[in-house]
Design a protein around this motif. Sequence first.
Motif, PDB file in Angstrom:
ATOM      1  N   PRO A  44       0.821  -1.216   0.000  1.00 40.30           N
ATOM      2  CA  PRO A  44       0.000   0.000   0.000  1.00 40.30           C
ATOM      3  C   PRO A  44       0.855   1.268   0.000  1.00 40.30           C
ATOM      4  CG  PRO A  44      -0.132  -1.163   2.119  1.00 40.30           C
ATOM      5  CD  PRO A  44       0.645  -2.038   1.196  1.00 40.30           C
ATOM      6  N   ASN A  45       2.108   1.127   0.405  1.00 41.53           N
ATOM      7  CA  ASN A  45       2.987   2.287   0.362  1.00 41.53           C
ATOM      8  C   ASN A  45       3.497   2.466  -1.078  1.00 41.53           C
ATOM      9  OD1 ASN A  45       5.588   3.733   0.310  1.00 41.53           O
ATOM     10  ND2 ASN A  45       5.302   3.841   2.528  1.00 41.53           N
ATOM     11  N   LYS A  46       3.115   3.589  -1.681  1.00 38.31           N
ATOM     12  CA  LYS A  46       3.391   3.830  -3.112  1.00 38.31           C
ATOM     13  C   LYS A  46       4.885   3.744  -3.444  1.00 38.31           C
ATOM     14  CE  LYS A  46      -0.284   4.858  -5.657  1.00 38.31           C
ATOM     15  NZ  LYS A  46      -1.400   5.180  -4.797  1.00 38.31           N
ATOM     16  N   ILE A  47       5.719   4.300  -2.541  1.00 38.59           N
ATOM     17  CA  ILE A  47       7.166   4.323  -2.857  1.00 38.59           C
ATOM     18  C   ILE A  47       7.713   2.897  -2.815  1.00 38.59           C
ATOM     19  CG2 ILE A  47       9.388   5.421  -2.324  1.00 38.59           C
ATOM     20  CD1 ILE A  47       7.769   7.411  -0.597  1.00 38.59           C
ATOM     21  N   VAL A  48       7.250   2.137  -1.792  1.00 37.43           N
ATOM     22  CA  VAL A  48       7.723   0.749  -1.689  1.00 37.43           C
ATOM     23  C   VAL A  48       7.301  -0.035  -2.929  1.00 37.43           C
ATOM     24  CG1 VAL A  48       7.477  -1.429  -0.413  1.00 37.43           C
ATOM     25  CG2 VAL A  48       7.739   0.723   0.845  1.00 37.43           C
ATOM     26  N   SER A  49       6.024   0.114  -3.351  1.00 37.99           N
ATOM     27  CA  SER A  49       5.568  -0.685  -4.507  1.00 37.99           C
ATOM     28  C   SER A  49       6.287  -0.244  -5.789  1.00 37.99           C
ATOM     29  CB  SER A  49       4.049  -0.622  -4.665  1.00 37.99           C
ATOM     30  OG  SER A  49       3.662   0.676  -5.004  1.00 37.99           O
ATOM     31  N   GLU A  50       6.492   1.060  -5.933  1.00 36.83           N
ATOM     32  CA  GLU A  50       7.135   1.553  -7.159  1.00 36.83           C
ATOM     33  C   GLU A  50       8.578   1.045  -7.276  1.00 36.83           C
ATOM     34  OE1 GLU A  50       7.089   5.852  -7.488  1.00 36.83           O
ATOM     35  OE2 GLU A  50       8.630   5.797  -9.061  1.00 36.83           O
ATOM     36  N   ILE A  51       9.335   1.203  -6.191  1.00 39.16           N
ATOM     37  CA  ILE A  51      10.754   0.800  -6.293  1.00 39.16           C
ATOM     38  C   ILE A  51      10.876  -0.726  -6.310  1.00 39.16           C
ATOM     39  CG2 ILE A  51      13.079   1.110  -5.378  1.00 39.16           C
ATOM     40  CD1 ILE A  51      12.206   3.675  -4.092  1.00 39.16           C
ATOM     41  N   SER A  52       9.986  -1.424  -5.585  1.00 36.93           N
ATOM     42  CA  SER A  52      10.049  -2.890  -5.612  1.00 36.93           C
ATOM     43  C   SER A  52       9.784  -3.406  -7.014  1.00 36.93           C
ATOM     44  CB  SER A  52       9.022  -3.503  -4.655  1.00 36.93           C
ATOM     45  OG  SER A  52       9.277  -3.054  -3.356  1.00 36.93           O
ATOM     46  N   SER A  53       8.848  -2.774  -7.732  1.00 39.61           N
ATOM     47  CA  SER A  53       8.584  -3.214  -9.108  1.00 39.61           C
ATOM     48  C   SER A  53       9.849  -3.058  -9.943  1.00 39.61           C
ATOM     49  CB  SER A  53       7.497  -2.361  -9.767  1.00 39.61           C
ATOM     50  OG  SER A  53       6.322  -2.436  -9.025  1.00 39.61           O
ATOM     51  N   TYR A  54      10.505  -1.928  -9.767  1.00 42.43           N
ATOM     52  CA  TYR A  54      11.748  -1.658 -10.495  1.00 42.43           C
ATOM     53  C   TYR A  54      12.803  -2.721 -10.151  1.00 42.43           C
ATOM     54  CZ  TYR A  54      15.813   1.119 -12.045  1.00 42.43           C
ATOM     55  OH  TYR A  54      16.952   1.569 -12.663  1.00 42.43           O
ATOM     56  N   LEU A  55      12.871  -3.067  -8.853  1.00 44.81           N
ATOM     57  CA  LEU A  55      13.901  -3.988  -8.370  1.00 44.81           C
ATOM     58  C   LEU A  55      13.632  -5.432  -8.773  1.00 44.81           C
ATOM     59  CD1 LEU A  55      14.616  -3.123  -4.635  1.00 44.81           C
ATOM     60  CD2 LEU A  55      16.294  -3.365  -6.467  1.00 44.81           C
ATOM     61  N   PHE A  56      12.404  -5.905  -8.492  1.00 41.36           N
ATOM     62  CA  PHE A  56      12.153  -7.339  -8.636  1.00 41.36           C
ATOM     63  C   PHE A  56      11.804  -7.746 -10.063  1.00 41.36           C
ATOM     64  CE2 PHE A  56      11.512  -6.841  -3.957  1.00 41.36           C
ATOM     65  CZ  PHE A  56      12.583  -7.645  -3.581  1.00 41.36           C
ATOM     66  N   LYS A  57      11.442  -6.755 -10.918  1.00 44.70           N
ATOM     67  CA  LYS A  57      11.154  -7.143 -12.311  1.00 44.70           C
ATOM     68  C   LYS A  57      12.442  -7.414 -13.077  1.00 44.70           C
ATOM     69  CE  LYS A  57       6.452  -5.916 -12.735  1.00 44.70           C
ATOM     70  NZ  LYS A  57       5.666  -4.773 -12.372  1.00 44.70           N
ATOM     71  N   ASN A  58      13.541  -6.867 -12.600  1.00 46.01           N
ATOM     72  CA  ASN A  58      14.824  -7.137 -13.233  1.00 46.01           C
ATOM     73  C   ASN A  58      15.567  -8.132 -12.333  1.00 46.01           C
ATOM     74  OD1 ASN A  58      17.099  -7.025 -14.772  1.00 46.01           O
ATOM     75  ND2 ASN A  58      17.678  -4.940 -14.168  1.00 46.01           N
ATOM     76  N   ALA A  59      15.178  -9.408 -12.477  1.00 46.75           N
ATOM     77  CA  ALA A  59      15.626 -10.425 -11.512  1.00 46.75           C
ATOM     78  C   ALA A  59      17.136 -10.641 -11.532  1.00 46.75           C
ATOM     79  CB  ALA A  59      14.919 -11.731 -11.813  1.00 46.75           C
ATOM     80  N   GLY A  60      17.669 -10.938 -10.366  1.00 46.65           N
ATOM     81  CA  GLY A  60      19.072 -11.327 -10.260  1.00 46.65           C
ATOM     82  C   GLY A  60      19.183 -12.818 -10.574  1.00 46.65           C
ATOM     83  N   LYS A  61      20.315 -13.406 -10.199  1.00 45.56           N
ATOM     84  CA  LYS A  61      20.538 -14.806 -10.563  1.00 45.56           C
ATOM     85  C   LYS A  61      19.733 -15.769  -9.686  1.00 45.56           C
ATOM     86  CE  LYS A  61      25.202 -13.863 -10.550  1.00 45.56           C
ATOM     87  NZ  LYS A  61      25.364 -12.462 -10.880  1.00 45.56           N
ATOM     88  N   ARG A  62      19.274 -15.300  -8.542  1.00 44.47           N
ATOM     89  CA  ARG A  62      18.493 -16.144  -7.594  1.00 44.47           C
ATOM     90  C   ARG A  62      19.293 -17.381  -7.141  1.00 44.47           C
ATOM     91  NH1 ARG A  62      15.978 -11.621  -7.558  1.00 44.47           N
ATOM     92  NH2 ARG A  62      13.878 -11.500  -8.386  1.00 44.47           N
TER      93      ARG A  62
END
Length: 340
Positions: A44-62
Amino acid sequence: MKDLVKKLDKSQIKKIPGIRDLSRDIQKELDAVEEELNEFTKSPNKIVSEISSYLFKNAGKRIRPALLILCSKLCGYSGDEHITMSSLVETIHTASLLHDDIIDNSNTRRGQESVHTKWGPNITVLLGDYLYIKTISNSLKSRHRQIVQILTDVSSKMIGGELNEYYVSWNLDIDEHNYLDIINEKTASLFSASCQIGGILGNAQDKKEKILADFGTNLGMTFQIIDDLLDYSGDEKTMGKPVLSDLREGRITLPLIYTLQNDGKKNRSRILDLLKKKELDKSSLEEILHTVQSNGALDYTYRKAEEFSIYSKELLQQLPPSVHRDALSLFPDYILYRNK
Ligand code: FPP
Ligand code: MG
């Protein structure tokens, strides 16, 4: 899977695009981990959702989730807590990189602008804190108190390692022993924790749990030494992050430690003079790079990484044969031969 293990050599490993190809039987679990990570994008926190989308859509090697899942299955685990635990170790890793890129002045990560470059350091520190504390709060839902303890212990180790590394920046007296201690704390500890948590979920006996933890440590050491080698020898585009950034920021890693200790007196004092300036221009960077490249330091660094990878494979051999052990046994070479 067994045949694949036997047939793999350096040239073949290079053709393996990612972790998913090393562990085909955990695809669904890795997808489930992605879904859990995606929960942050619905915050629900807009900044968290916005930056998380940026972060997790470009996946690392896992790598850490895959290790945790495979170690749990190797120990016979059949529940679904390994998905949550995998997303927690990946989130700790992501939070640590947010902070690390500020500390290291790194403007690129995974081929895109790093979060602090796009949103500034204040928001980035807070987002790192948010992701990190969510991890600990989610871990409290587990009935395994030992896992919560491991996650908090590994966090303090990583912070300690990062602190020590920063503290000895530009200190040209650091030796290989200091360096190995630092990378053990800042990097290998999370690899170790991931493997150990897998073992705990699968109710592994103490000896097996210890072998898995040590396997993770040795794999993590291999990973970080190769990371530091690639900073001198890698390709910026392939890696998705800048090269020579350790040197630029005064991080004295193994290639330079070897050079300072093994190069002729004349070269050594020249490098010391250049580094003492602390502001390295392009020609100083190139001069140091040339010296590091021409005295066998890169080869030495690679051999050191190889020692850890060989030992990690030997540790696995102490465990009973299984398809999951076969899958895990591909990781040391994958990490050793990686170019990003
Ligand atoms: C990358 O190293 C950094 C780490 C492996 C650990 C960083 C740890 C912290 C910032 C402590 C904070 C931890 C928590 C749990 C919030 P690197 O700079 O050598 O790698 P790079 O080249 O990928 O940047
Ligand atoms: Mg860094």
